[in-house]
Write a protein that holds these residues in place. Structure first.
Motif, short mmCIF file in Angstrom:
data_model
loop_
_atom_site.label_atom_id
_atom_site.label_comp_id
_atom_site.label_asym_id
_atom_site.label_seq_id
_atom_site.Cartn_x
_atom_site.Cartn_y
_atom_site.Cartn_z
N ASP A 112 60.93 13.65 27.39
CA ASP A 112 59.51 13.97 27.63
C ASP A 112 58.83 13.04 28.62
O ASP A 112 57.62 13.16 28.85
CB ASP A 112 58.71 13.99 26.32
N ASN A 152 56.73 8.28 22.99
CA ASN A 152 56.95 9.72 22.87
C ASN A 152 57.50 10.15 21.52
O ASN A 152 57.79 11.34 21.32
CB ASN A 152 57.85 10.21 24.00
N ARG A 163 52.86 10.90 29.40
CA ARG A 163 53.97 10.55 28.51
C ARG A 163 54.87 9.47 29.11
O ARG A 163 55.98 9.24 28.62
CB ARG A 163 54.80 11.80 28.19
#
Length: 287
Positions: free
Chosen positions: A161, A193, A167
């Protein structure tokens, strides 16, 4: 050298209607930290979001639990740690440094600050020019010794991610241009994350840890002359998992993210340390 590392802890305040989880909070965090600090290691590290909102009561209470174990502990800042108070106020309470280096014969350890201060709209990572310059000097001084970096946010497009908005460390920050200057191997450890993930790029390995409320585990990183090993120590039980569920479902700014079962080999990983090549004096070029 052995280093025990935990993911996002999210120790919460009982304010904002959460007083009913007081017993769960006490039972869970006391038990988890007891088991964390019982893992044999030379250093214990939190990769940020130690608290759920960075409130004074959260910081003081969790550090009371931590300090009673009297173990060497490092805490890099996460975005949640800097929501309620300014950075300097948080560092005053924790007694931690914003970013710094520890140099040993076996390896060099770097502790980064990638969190934005009191920014509720952007929880992604960043790094100012001062810290970028400092990181360049750390990489240069590490020479061919292994370099382990601990940060809250992942490097863009490395672990799970990390290619998504907010992120990772923002792609405009040229951290990879700095990291790729490293001679020898590097290991970058992060959280943020809430997913276990392992990735590689060039001479670097990237290790991402799940949140503690999702998975009650400790990563143990051992550095020797021949290798860097990464292992996982599970410290949960039925009661602990139940307490974690109650807390995770109750607190704001957090959503439980149950991890899929991973193969045991996933959590046992070994990185060979290259042997430096000594150039005989007669082969060195004279200027």
């Amino acid at each position: 050298m052995k280093i025990a590392v935990i993911g996002d802890l999210h120790y919460p305040s009982l304010k904002d209607g959460c007083a009913y989880i007081e017993e769960d909070r006490q039972a869970f965090y006391e038990a988890f930290l007891e088991r964390f600090f019982a893992v044999p290691a030379d250093l214990y590290v939190s990769i940020g979001d130690l608290t759920n909102f960075g409130r004074m009561d959260e910081l003081e209470e969790v550090y009371t639990l931590i300090r009673k174990h009297n173990k060497p502990f490092k805490h890099v800042l996460g975005n949640h740690d800097l929501y309620a108070m300014p950075r300097e106020a948080v560092l005053t309470v924790t007694g931690q440094e914003r970013f710094h280096m520890v140099s040993t014969d076996e390896a060099v350890l770097g502790f980064l600050d990638t969190a934005r201060e009191q920014n509720y709209e952007d929880w992604g990572g960043t790094m100012d020019a001062v810290q970028q310059y400092w990181l360049e000097t750390v990489i240069e001084e590490s020479e061919d010794r292994p370099l382990l970096l601990f940060a809250h946010h992942p490097v863009f497009s490395t672990t799970k991610d990390s290619e998504k908005e907010k992120r990772c460390i923002h792609p405009d920050v040229p951290i990879w241009n700095i990291l790729k200057q490293k001679q020898g191997i590097g290991l970058y450890i992060n959280g943020h994350n809430h997913s276990n993930s392992l990735a590689g790029r060039g001479q670097w390995n990237f290790l991402q840890l799940a949140a503690v409320l999702d998975e009650q585990a400790v990563r143990v990183i051992e550095v020797t002359e021949a290798f860097i090993s990464i292992d996982s120590v599970t410290v949960d039980d039925a009661k602990m998992r139940s307490h974690a569920q109650e807390i995770g479902n109750a607190i704001k700014h957090f959503t439980l993210k149950q991890q899929s079962v991973q193969k045991a080999a996933y959590f046992k990983y070994m990185i060979p340390v290259p042997v430096p090549i000594e150039v005989p004096p007669q082969m060195k070029i004279k200027m």
